[in-house]
Enzyme design. Structure first.
Site, PDB file in Angstrom:
ATOM      1  CB  THR A 239      -0.696   0.039   1.528  1.00 47.76           C
ATOM      2  OG1 THR A 239      -1.347  -1.324   1.467  1.00 47.76           O
ATOM      3  CG2 THR A 239      -1.792   1.253   1.440  1.00 47.76           C
TER       4      THR A 239
ATOM      5  N   GLY B  97       0.345  -3.943   4.176  1.00 52.71           N
ATOM      6  CA  GLY B  97       0.603  -5.289   4.345  1.00 52.71           C
ATOM      7  C   GLY B  97      -0.543  -6.269   3.922  1.00 52.71           C
TER       8      GLY B  97
ATOM      9  N   GLY C 172      -4.036  -7.446   3.698  1.00 55.32           N
ATOM     10  CA  GLY C 172      -5.306  -6.710   4.260  1.00 55.32           C
ATOM     11  C   GLY C 172      -5.990  -7.554   5.254  1.00 55.32           C
TER      12      GLY C 172
HETATM   13  N1  GLY Z   1      -2.922  -3.807   2.236  1.00 51.51           N
HETATM   14  C1  GLY Z   1      -3.444  -3.757   1.081  1.00 51.51           C
HETATM   15  C2  GLY Z   1      -4.507  -4.881   0.750  1.00 51.51           C
HETATM   16  O1  GLY Z   1      -4.606  -5.978   1.396  1.00 51.51           O
HETATM   17  O2  GLY Z   1      -5.363  -4.910  -0.058  1.00 51.51           O
END
Ligand code: GLY
Length: 273
Positions: free
Chosen positions: A149, A200, A202
């Site tokens: 992200t 990380g 999600g």
């Molecule tokens: N951290 C981004 C996602 O898992 O979509």
């Protein structure tokens, strides 16, 4: 008067090679803040730089979903109670701009075709995002699942704090999947002079309501930023899941903590600047 500051990260997992790219965004935010700009503009402009840089999994560099589609998510929240988030937007390389427009609307969040229709009606021109194939193959046990992200937190002279995050989502996830980035409390939280943002995998972040839990731990006042963020990563997240956090409070620079490589950088204005 508060001292302006910014912190940004470039995702959990990609490693320090993206440090220089990240610092371009920090420089942009700091220029805006030094010139007297507000924390919303600084966070949005810095986030756009990261969305436009194809090395990051956000905007232009978003990872493809399992069907080859490219869908972008973004969120923004201000410490004075405004919020905007968009989920799974097609043809939108800068979803943070759409999320930011929602800060002053009656609605907080939009998803999929409806989000794109709203963007069309509000002057956000459609632009195809080619995206990046994930590393490895579906079904391959060595495939590299990353949930990178980008995230920025800014503080302006009024003491307002703004958090902005953006992503193409976790690799090897289907088109309807929702990650942490657009979910308040999971991928981000800002309130009362403090903001936290996560990056990380999600699903792990969402199950832990990670950003809000860490925010709360800091707010209690017994633990430092570092202690609270380490608690969040070590106690609420399995070591199998790559996760990182950034946070910025009412004074001082920001801090980044992760259980993997996470490029991050922070800046706080010096009194003579
Ligand atoms: N951290 C981004 C996602 O898992 O979509």
């Amino acid at each position: 008067m508060a001292i302006p500051a910014v912190i940004a990260h470039g995702g959990a997992g990609p490693g320090p090679s993206r440090q220089e790219n990240l610092e371009v965004a920090i420089n942009k935010a700091s220029e805006i803040l030094v010139a007297g700009g507000n924390a919303i503009d600084a966070a949005v402009q810095a986030c756009m730089i990261l969305e436009d840089d194809p090395v990051f999994n956000a905007g232009t560099g978003s990872v493809m979903r399992t069907d080859g589609s490219v869908l972008t998510d973004a969120s923004i929240q201000t410490s004075d109670g405004k919020i905007g988030f968009v989920i799974a937007m097609e043809d939108t390389p800068n979803p943070i701009l759409v999320a930011a427009d929602l800060l002053n609307e009656e609605i907080n969040g939009l998803t999929s075709e409806g989000a794109r229709m709203w963007a069309d009606n509000n002057g956000h021109i459609k632009r195809k995002v080619i995206g990046v194939p994930p590393k490895g193959q579906i079904g391959d046990t060595n495939k590299q699942i990353t949930g990178d992200t980008v995230g920025v937190i800014t503080r302006d002279t009024t003491g307002m704090i703004v958090v902005a995050t953006s992503t193409g989502g976790c690799s090897f996830r289907p088109p309807g999947r929702v990650g942490d980035v657009p979910l308040p409390g999971s991928g981000f939280w800002a309130e009362e002079g403090l903001a936290v943002a996560a990056t990380g995998i999600g699903e792990a972040i969402t199950r832990a309501l990670l950003s809000y839990k860490v925010f709360e731990k800091i707010k209690v006042g017994k633990y430092s930023l570092e202690e609270s963020m380490n608690w969040g990563i070590n106690k609420l997240i399995s070591s199998k899941d790559s996760v990182g956090l950034i946070a910025l409070g009412p004074s001082g620079p920001g801090l980044g903590v992760s259980n993997t490589d996470m490029p991050w950088a922070t800046w706080e204005q010096e009194s003579s600047e």
